[in-house]
Design a protein around this motif. Structure first.
Motif, mmCIF file in Angstrom:
data_model
loop_
_atom_site.group_PDB
_atom_site.id
_atom_site.type_symbol
_atom_site.label_atom_id
_atom_site.label_comp_id
_atom_site.label_asym_id
_atom_site.label_seq_id
_atom_site.Cartn_x
_atom_site.Cartn_y
_atom_site.Cartn_z
ATOM 1 N N ALA A 52 0.824 -1.211 0.000
ATOM 2 C CA ALA A 52 0.000 0.000 0.000
ATOM 3 C C ALA A 52 0.859 1.262 0.000
ATOM 4 C CB ALA A 52 -0.939 -0.006 1.207
ATOM 5 N N ASN A 53 1.453 1.564 -1.159
ATOM 6 C CA ASN A 53 2.112 2.858 -1.320
ATOM 7 C C ASN A 53 2.061 3.246 -2.793
ATOM 8 O OD1 ASN A 53 4.704 2.055 -2.712
ATOM 9 N ND2 ASN A 53 4.963 0.876 -0.810
ATOM 10 N N GLY A 69 -3.730 -6.767 -19.383
ATOM 11 C CA GLY A 69 -4.930 -6.286 -18.720
ATOM 12 C C GLY A 69 -5.048 -4.782 -18.760
ATOM 13 N N SER A 70 -6.160 -4.264 -18.250
ATOM 14 C CA SER A 70 -6.371 -2.826 -18.095
ATOM 15 C C SER A 70 -6.720 -2.541 -16.645
ATOM 16 C CB SER A 70 -7.500 -2.342 -19.013
ATOM 17 O OG SER A 70 -8.721 -2.975 -18.686
ATOM 18 N N VAL A 71 -6.388 -1.335 -16.184
ATOM 19 C CA VAL A 71 -6.633 -0.944 -14.792
ATOM 20 C C VAL A 71 -7.954 -0.180 -14.721
ATOM 21 C CG1 VAL A 71 -5.788 0.379 -12.818
ATOM 22 C CG2 VAL A 71 -4.173 -0.854 -14.300
ATOM 23 N N VAL A 72 -8.865 -0.686 -13.913
ATOM 24 C CA VAL A 72 -10.152 -0.029 -13.704
ATOM 25 C C VAL A 72 -10.068 0.957 -12.545
ATOM 26 C CG1 VAL A 72 -12.579 -0.385 -13.056
ATOM 27 C CG2 VAL A 72 -11.450 -1.977 -14.624
ATOM 28 N N ALA A 73 -9.448 0.538 -11.450
ATOM 29 C CA ALA A 73 -9.316 1.396 -10.269
ATOM 30 C C ALA A 73 -8.063 1.008 -9.519
ATOM 31 C CB ALA A 73 -10.537 1.259 -9.360
ATOM 32 N N SER A 74 -7.436 2.003 -8.878
ATOM 33 C CA SER A 74 -6.216 1.770 -8.117
ATOM 34 C C SER A 74 -6.379 2.410 -6.745
ATOM 35 C CB SER A 74 -5.005 2.371 -8.852
ATOM 36 O OG SER A 74 -3.810 2.141 -8.140
ATOM 37 N N TYR A 75 -6.534 1.583 -5.723
ATOM 38 C CA TYR A 75 -6.706 2.066 -4.352
ATOM 39 C C TYR A 75 -5.375 1.947 -3.622
ATOM 40 C CZ TYR A 75 -11.656 1.744 -5.510
ATOM 41 O OH TYR A 75 -12.896 1.901 -6.108
ATOM 42 N N ILE A 78 -4.844 1.144 0.188
ATOM 43 C CA ILE A 78 -4.857 -0.219 0.727
ATOM 44 C C ILE A 78 -4.072 -1.195 -0.145
ATOM 45 C CG2 ILE A 78 -7.036 0.094 1.945
ATOM 46 C CD1 ILE A 78 -8.475 -1.299 -0.341
ATOM 47 N N GLY A 79 -3.485 -0.703 -1.217
ATOM 48 C CA GLY A 79 -2.698 -1.567 -2.089
ATOM 49 C C GLY A 79 -3.525 -2.564 -2.869
ATOM 50 N N VAL A 80 -4.732 -2.163 -3.265
ATOM 51 C CA VAL A 80 -5.624 -3.038 -4.035
ATOM 52 C C VAL A 80 -5.948 -2.377 -5.366
ATOM 53 C CG1 VAL A 80 -7.869 -4.187 -4.111
ATOM 54 C CG2 VAL A 80 -6.623 -4.038 -1.950
ATOM 55 N N LEU A 81 -5.793 -3.123 -6.449
ATOM 56 C CA LEU A 81 -6.145 -2.640 -7.777
ATOM 57 C C LEU A 81 -7.221 -3.531 -8.365
ATOM 58 C CD1 LEU A 81 -2.731 -2.607 -7.504
ATOM 59 C CD2 LEU A 81 -3.066 -1.122 -9.470
ATOM 60 N N ILE A 82 -8.099 -2.933 -9.159
ATOM 61 C CA ILE A 82 -9.112 -3.678 -9.896
ATOM 62 C C ILE A 82 -8.720 -3.653 -11.369
ATOM 63 C CG2 ILE A 82 -11.557 -3.919 -10.419
ATOM 64 C CD1 ILE A 82 -10.771 -4.203 -7.409
ATOM 65 N N ALA A 83 -8.589 -4.824 -11.963
ATOM 66 C CA ALA A 83 -8.157 -4.939 -13.359
ATOM 67 C C ALA A 83 -9.152 -5.766 -14.149
ATOM 68 C CB ALA A 83 -6.769 -5.579 -13.420
ATOM 69 N N ARG A 84 -9.059 -5.657 -15.482
ATOM 70 C CA ARG A 84 -9.869 -6.481 -16.380
ATOM 71 C C ARG A 84 -8.974 -7.047 -17.471
ATOM 72 N NH1 ARG A 84 -15.680 -3.343 -17.392
ATOM 73 N NH2 ARG A 84 -16.473 -3.617 -15.253
ATOM 74 N N SER A 85 -9.329 -8.229 -17.920
ATOM 75 C CA SER A 85 -8.583 -8.836 -19.024
ATOM 76 C C SER A 85 -9.432 -9.924 -19.674
ATOM 77 C CB SER A 85 -7.278 -9.446 -18.524
ATOM 78 O OG SER A 85 -6.565 -10.045 -19.597
ATOM 79 N N THR A 86 -9.198 -10.128 -20.975
ATOM 80 C CA THR A 86 -9.810 -11.245 -21.704
ATOM 81 C C THR A 86 -8.828 -12.384 -21.900
ATOM 82 O OG1 THR A 86 -9.217 -10.250 -23.820
ATOM 83 C CG2 THR A 86 -11.398 -9.721 -22.935
ATOM 84 N N GLY A 291 -8.229 -8.679 -0.513
ATOM 85 C CA GLY A 291 -8.641 -7.367 -0.993
ATOM 86 C C GLY A 291 -9.815 -6.806 -0.218
ATOM 87 N N VAL A 292 -10.829 -7.626 0.036
ATOM 88 C CA VAL A 292 -11.995 -7.159 0.792
ATOM 89 C C VAL A 292 -11.609 -6.870 2.237
ATOM 90 C CG1 VAL A 292 -14.321 -7.748 1.581
ATOM 91 C CG2 VAL A 292 -13.603 -8.368 -0.734
ATOM 92 N N ARG A 293 -10.760 -7.730 2.820
ATOM 93 C CA ARG A 293 -10.316 -7.491 4.202
ATOM 94 C C ARG A 293 -9.595 -6.155 4.323
ATOM 95 N NH1 ARG A 293 -6.019 -7.185 6.897
ATOM 96 N NH2 ARG A 293 -4.699 -7.806 5.149
ATOM 97 N N ARG A 294 -8.734 -5.849 3.378
ATOM 98 C CA ARG A 294 -8.013 -4.569 3.431
ATOM 99 C C ARG A 294 -8.987 -3.387 3.362
ATOM 100 N NH1 ARG A 294 -2.569 -4.943 -0.352
ATOM 101 N NH2 ARG A 294 -1.774 -6.931 0.434
#
Length: 494
Positions: A52-53, A69-75, A78-86, A291-294
C-alpha cells in the motif's frame, strides 16, 4: 401459505423474496454495461493486491498492462487494484511478479450487458392511523419488538450521523426517504470505481436497497412507515448489479468510499460473489479475501462500523462442512469447506454480524448462526408465524420500495438494518464514540436471549433444525442478544 424458497444468490442469501397479495417480484438481469469480450476469452475482472504505497501501486499498474490487462481502479491507500482482461493466462502471468502479493479473478462468468426489467407493483392495506402516528405503524411489529416507539420519545437521531447503505441503490424520490438521502455522499461502485452521477446510484432492477433504507431511516412525516433513526442521513452506495451480484470490486469500492466520506455505520445485507465462502487454499478466493479485508480494515480505521447479515442458509458458521451453491454466477458445485473458508464480509474481523428473529423473538428458521460468529440478533421476519392482531403478512418486515410504495420482505437482510438503525441512534446519543465503542455499546445494551433446549426444530419438519451453543449471555443463535432501540436512545434504561 407456502414459504418461498431461498434463492441461491448473494443478495437473496440475505433476503427471502416476499409473497403477498399483489406480490412484489424482485426480477434480476445480468451485470451492468461493460466492454465486449475479445475472442480469446471472456472479459473478467480481477482483484490485484500489492503493497500500500504510491510507488508499488504504480508499478503494479504497469505490470497489469504488460500482462494483457487494463486498470479499472487503483486504491493505493490499501494496495488493491481492480483490473480487467480477456486473456485466460492473465492471472498466472501476474502471479510471477514480485510486485504483486496476490491476484484473483473476481467472478467466473464473463462481464455482459442486458437491459433492466421492470418491477411489478405491490400494495399494502392501510388503516386510519391515530393522531401523530405513521399510517402503517400498526403493521411494524418489528419496531415495537425492539422499542423504537420508546426510543423516539428521546431522539430521532442526529443529522450529523451518516449511514451508508451498500446495496442495490435507494429510491431518492420516495416520499419516506427523499428528505434523508444525501446525494453528495452517494455513488455507484458497479465498475469497481465510484461514479457519483445521480442516476448511477438509483435502483434499476431491485427494491432491496430501498427496503433496507426504510427500516433504518424512513422519515417520521405522517406518510407510510417510520424508520428506527429518521433523523439521520442516508448515503446510497450501489454495490449490487442488475443481476443481483455483489462482486469483490464493488464491495472494495464501497468500503473505501465509506471511509473517505466519513460514514459512521454501513449496512451490508449480502455476501460477496461468486463464492459464498472464500477459501484460503484457492488463489483466486484468497486474493478476494485479502482485498476485501483490506478495504474493511481501511474503513474501520477511518471511523466506520460495518454491519453484515449472517445469511439465510441456516448454516452453522462455526462448524462449516460443505458449500453447495458456489460459484453462483456459473455452475455451482458441491465442495467441502472448513474454518479457513470465510463468508465475506460477515466473517471479517470487526464486522458486526447479525442473525434474524421472528415475531415470537426466536431465531428465524432460515437464519444462519454460529458461536463467536453472530454478534447480535434483530427482527428479520419468520413466515411460519403470524401475529393475531395485525395484518403483518405472516411476520415479514414492512418497509419502503420504489415508486412511493411499501412491501413486505424477510431475511437476515432485513435484520441487519435494524441493527444499523440502533447503531445510528447510539452514534447520535454518543457522538464521541468510534467503531469499537459503538460496537461495545450495542452488545452491552442487547437483551439477552438464551438457547432453546435440545435441537431447535422450527415447525417440527426437521428441514431447518439447528443446535445452539453457548450461554444465555452469549450464544450462537443470538450473540449477545436482541438489539434494543429503547436502550440506545435512553441509557437510563440499562
Amino acid at each position: 401459505m407456502s414459504v418461498p424458497p431461498i434463492r441461491r444468490r448473494s443478495l437473496a442469501a440475505a433476503s427471502i423474496a416476499l409473497a403477498t397479495a399483489g406480490a412484489l417480484a424482485l426480477p434480476v438481469t445480468s451485470a451492468a454495461a461493460a466492454p465486449s469480450a475479445a475472442a480469446d476469452g471472456p472479459l473478467l475482472s480481477y482483484v490485484v493486491n500489492t503493497r500500500a504505497n504510491h510507488g508499488q501501486t504504480q508499478k503494479a499498474e504497469r505490470e497489469i498492462r504488460a500482462a494483457g490487462g487494463s486498470v479499472v481502479a487503483s486504491y493505493e491507500q490499501i494496495g488493491v487494484l481492480i483490473a480487467r482482461s480477456t486473456d485466460p493466462g492473465f492471472a498466472a502471468r501476474l502471479r510471477q511478479s514480485k510486485t504483486v502479493d496476490s491476484v484473483g479473478a473476481s467472478r467466473t462468468a464473463g462481464i455482459t450487458a442486458n437491459a433492466d426489467d421492470a418491477v411489478q407493483d405491490a400494495t399494502v392495506p392501510t388503516a386510519a392511523p391515530a393522531d401523530g402516528v405513521e399510517p402503517l405503524w400498526a403493521n411494524q411489529w418489528d419496531m415495537k419488538q425492539i422499542g423504537v416507539d420508546r426510543a423516539h420519545r428521546s431522539t430521532l437521531g442526529s443529522r450529523s450521523v451518516v449511514v451508508g447503505v451498500l446495496d442495490s441503490g435507494i429510491d431518492a424520490t420516495h416520499e419516506d426517504l427523499a428528505a434523508n438521502v444525501d446525494p453528495a455522499l452517494s455513488a455507484s461502485c458497479l465498475s469497481g470505481r465510484a461514479d457519483t452521477a445521480w442516476q448511477s446510484w438509483q435502483p434499476t432492477a431491485s427494491d432491496h436497497g430501498t427496503h433496507v433504507a426504510g427500516t433504518i431511516a424512513a422519515a417520521k412525516n405522517g406518510k407510510g412507515i417510520e424508520g428506527i433513526a429518521p433523523g439521520v442521513r442516508l448515503a446510497a452506495v450501489k454495490v449490487v448489479d442488475d443481476g443481483g451480484f455483489i462482486y469483490p470490486e464493488y464491495a472494495i469500492c464501497g468500503f473505501v468510499w465509506a471511509a473517505e466520506h466519513h460514514f459512521q455505520v454501513t449496512n451490508n445485507s449480502y455476501f460477496v460473489d461468486p463464492w459464498m465462502f472464500n477459501c484460503a487454499n484457492d488463489p483466486d478466493q484468497a486474493a478476494i479475501t485479502e482485498g476485501v479485508r483490506r478495504a474493511v480494515d481501511y474503513s474501520r480505521r477511518g471511523g466506520v462500523l460495518n454491519v453484515a447479515a449472517a445469511g439465510n442458509e441456516n448454516i452453522d458458521l462455526a462448524h462449516k462442512t460443505t458449500d453447495p451453491s458456489s460459484p453462483d454466477d456459473t455452475t455451482p458445485v458441491d465442495r467441502p469447506i472448513d474454518a479457513s473458508c470465510l463468508n465475506l464480509p460477515a466473517e471479517l474481523p470487526g464486522v458486526v454480524t447479525v442473525s434474524s428473529v421472528g415475531v415470537k423473538g426466536d431465531k428465524s428458521y432460515y437464519s444462519s448462526y454460529g458461536l463467536n460468529k453472530v454478534t447480535v440478533a434483530a427482527p428479520g421476519g419468520d413466515a411460519r408465524y403470524q401475529l393475531p392482531d395485525t395484518p403483518d403478512r405472516n411476520g415479514r418486515i414492512l418497509s419502503t420500495v420504489r415508486g412511493n410504495r411499501y412491501a413486505y420482505m424477510q431475511g437476515t437482510s432485513m435484520a441487519s438494518p435494524h441493527v444499523v438503525g440502533v447503531l445510528a441512534l447510539l452514534a447520535s446519543t454518543h457522538p464521541w464514540a468510534g467503531p469499537d465503542e459503538l460496537r461495545a455499546l450495542l452488545v452491552q445494551e442487547a437483551d439477552a436471549h438464551g438457547c432453546p433446549p435440545g435441537v431447535y426444530n422450527p415447525g417440527g419438519t426437521g428441514v431447518y433444525t439447528a443446535t445452539c451453543e453457548g450461554s444465555a449471555a452469549h450464544n450462537g443463535f443470538y450473540g449477545a442478544g436482541v438489539v434494543s432501540a429503547a436502550k440506545a436512545a435512553d441509557p437510563w434504561l440499562n
